[in-house]
Design an enzyme around this catalytic site. Sequence first.
Site, PDB file in Angstrom:
ATOM      1  N   ILE A  58       0.890  -1.159   0.000  1.00 61.65           N
ATOM      2  CA  ILE A  58       0.000   0.000   0.000  1.00 61.65           C
ATOM      3  C   ILE A  58       0.929   1.210   0.000  1.00 61.65           C
ATOM      4  CG2 ILE A  58      -0.290  -0.229   2.512  1.00 61.65           C
ATOM      5  CD1 ILE A  58      -3.026   1.110   2.237  1.00 61.65           C
ATOM      6  N   SER A  59       0.750   2.090  -0.966  1.00 59.06           N
ATOM      7  CA  SER A  59       1.693   3.199  -1.154  1.00 59.06           C
ATOM      8  C   SER A  59       1.703   4.129   0.054  1.00 59.06           C
ATOM      9  CB  SER A  59       1.321   4.007  -2.392  1.00 59.06           C
ATOM     10  OG  SER A  59       1.202   3.175  -3.518  1.00 59.06           O
TER      11      SER A  59
END
Length: 209
Positions: A58-59
């Site tokens: 997840i960025s």
Amino acid sequence: MFMNAKEMVEGLSQNPELHDARVLEAMGRVRREAFVPAQLRKMAYADRALPLEHDATISQPYVVAFMTTAACVSRGSRVLEVGTGSGYQAAVLAEMGVEVFSVEYVEELARKAFSRLEELGYGNVRVRHSDGRQGWVEEAPFDSIMVTAASEDIPPPLVEQLREGGRLVIPIGNDSQLLKVFVKTPRGLEPEAQVPVRFVPLRRVPDRG
Ligand code: SAH
């Protein structure tokens, strides 16, 4: 450590390049803890990327904010996301009133992200299990395209499926990567901006022909 989305956004708003209040407001409304693995929940609002299953990540919230700002979306825009992962980026777009088309190559991630988004009430997101390098031709053209995995090149179908005047946001490179922002003009893609980033690779999926 940040305790909630509001505090996370307050931290992000110190960066002058994150100037779009609509983006930060949307991020302030998304429960990021619902998108990270249970054992990492206490870090959900730290400004860092977190590992997911299947080598996805997840960025980092900063990167999500930067990419969403660069994509220049507005209510009603049709946006293609390549690399659904957890569904967090898609949720941020959905909070902005965007119609999201998200493509994920790992079937389990696509399935889980879709049911998570549905549970959280994001009905304006569609998720498809397929190779994002091919885009989503049936739903083209898109107002913006955001690629959330690093690619060596710009997949030609993505350029074709972007409307003129629309923006393509894509991390390019292997070991060292640059997040590039292009605008599509009659003469082709024109570069707008670039910043160094770190993403997982965009896989080349063998053609099953
Ligand atoms: N946007 C996501 C983060 C994605 S991480 C989020 O907000 O959580 C990158 C994702 O790209 C991974 O889930 C990976 O499985 C996916 N991916 C890699 N290659 C792909 C391809 N060719 N087509 C579609 N998805 C791909």
